[in-house]
Design a protein around this motif. Sequence first.
Motif, PDB file in Angstrom:
ATOM      1  N   SER A 194       0.836  -1.214   0.000  1.00 46.16           N
ATOM      2  CA  SER A 194       0.000   0.000   0.000  1.00 46.16           C
ATOM      3  C   SER A 194       0.865   1.257   0.000  1.00 46.16           C
ATOM      4  O   SER A 194       0.603   2.213  -0.721  1.00 46.16           O
ATOM      5  CB  SER A 194      -0.915  -0.028   1.225  1.00 46.16           C
ATOM      6  N   ARG A 195       1.925   1.235   0.811  1.00 44.50           N
ATOM      7  CA  ARG A 195       2.833   2.378   0.870  1.00 44.50           C
ATOM      8  C   ARG A 195       3.543   2.591  -0.475  1.00 44.50           C
ATOM      9  O   ARG A 195       3.670   3.717  -0.958  1.00 44.50           O
ATOM     10  CB  ARG A 195       3.872   2.160   1.971  1.00 44.50           C
ATOM     11  N   SER A 214       2.520   1.685  -3.388  1.00 43.24           N
ATOM     12  CA  SER A 214       1.544   2.169  -4.369  1.00 43.24           C
ATOM     13  C   SER A 214       1.278   3.660  -4.191  1.00 43.24           C
ATOM     14  O   SER A 214       1.183   4.428  -5.164  1.00 43.24           O
ATOM     15  CB  SER A 214       0.251   1.372  -4.220  1.00 43.24           C
ATOM     16  N   HIS A 215       1.189   4.072  -2.926  1.00 41.88           N
ATOM     17  CA  HIS A 215       0.947   5.498  -2.653  1.00 41.88           C
ATOM     18  C   HIS A 215       2.127   6.360  -3.112  1.00 41.88           C
ATOM     19  O   HIS A 215       1.952   7.413  -3.740  1.00 41.88           O
ATOM     20  CB  HIS A 215       0.710   5.689  -1.154  1.00 41.88           C
ATOM     21  N   VAL A 216       3.347   5.871  -2.801  1.00 44.09           N
ATOM     22  CA  VAL A 216       4.550   6.614  -3.215  1.00 44.09           C
ATOM     23  C   VAL A 216       4.639   6.675  -4.741  1.00 44.09           C
ATOM     24  O   VAL A 216       4.970   7.707  -5.335  1.00 44.09           O
ATOM     25  CB  VAL A 216       5.808   5.970  -2.607  1.00 44.09           C
ATOM     26  N   SER A 269       2.178   6.534  -6.855  1.00 46.99           N
ATOM     27  CA  SER A 269       1.147   7.475  -7.320  1.00 46.99           C
ATOM     28  C   SER A 269       1.615   8.920  -7.160  1.00 46.99           C
ATOM     29  O   SER A 269       1.416   9.765  -8.036  1.00 46.99           O
ATOM     30  CB  SER A 269      -0.148   7.238  -6.551  1.00 46.99           C
ATOM     31  N   MET A 270       2.251   9.201  -6.003  1.00 42.05           N
ATOM     32  CA  MET A 270       2.771  10.551  -5.772  1.00 42.05           C
ATOM     33  C   MET A 270       3.859  10.898  -6.786  1.00 42.05           C
ATOM     34  O   MET A 270       3.911  12.028  -7.311  1.00 42.05           O
ATOM     35  CB  MET A 270       3.331  10.653  -4.345  1.00 42.05           C
TER      36      MET A 270
END
Length: 222
Positions: A27-28, A30-32, A34-35
Motif C-alpha cells: 500500500s505504501r 503504491s501510494h509513493v 502514485s505521488m
Amino acid sequence: RGESSVLRDLLDQYNEMKMKYQELKSSRMSHVQSMLEEQSKNILKQQEASDKLVKHWKQEAYKQADMVNLAVEEAVKEAHDKLVYLGNKRNGLERECGELRDEVRRLAEENEQLRGGAGSSAGAAATFGGPLLSLLTGLDVLEHSNKAETYRISHARTGFSFELDCSNLANEAAESSDIGYVPVSFGTLDSKLPEYLKEEIYFDRSQVPILLEKILATVKVS
C-alpha cells in the motif's frame, strides 16, 4: 497444550504479521508510486508552460528586432534622401552664385563703358537719347527746354514719363556724379510702378541700366 501446538500458533501469528506487513508495504509503495507519477505530470506541465513562455518571448524578441531593423533602414534612407536633397540644393546655389558673378561682371563692364562714354553732355545724350533707344524700348527721349543736362523720357502707350537730371556728369566741380530721377506722370502705371519709382531719387550713373530694366519690365506687362 503441547509444544507443537504452541509453535503452530506462533507460526500462524508470524505468517499473519508477515502478510499484514506485505500488505502495508504494498500500500505504501503504491501510494509513493502514485505521488511520483503525479509529481512527474506536474513537472511535465511546468516544462510545457516554460517552453511556451520561452517560445513566446523569443517571438517577441524577433519581432522587436525586426522593428528596430526596419526603423534603422528607414532612418538611413531618410538621411540618404536628405543628403541627396542638400547636394542638389548646394549645386543649385553654386549655379546661382556663378550666374550672379557673371551678372556682376557684365554690369561692371557696362559701368566701365558708361564711365568712358559719359564724360560730357554729348556723352550723356548718347547714353540716354537717340532714335535707337526709342526703337528698342518705346521710350522717347527729349532734352529739357529749361533745364540744362536734363532729359524728359516718356512712354507713349502708357503715358508714363520722368526726368533724368545728368547735370552732375558735366560739372567737374560737383561733389558727386549722381543722376537724379524725377517722376512727371504715372499714366496708366500708377498701380503697377514700384513705390520707389513714384518718388524723386538719386543714384550712381552705373545704376542707369538697372533703372531702365525696372521701368521696361513694368511697361512691358501693362
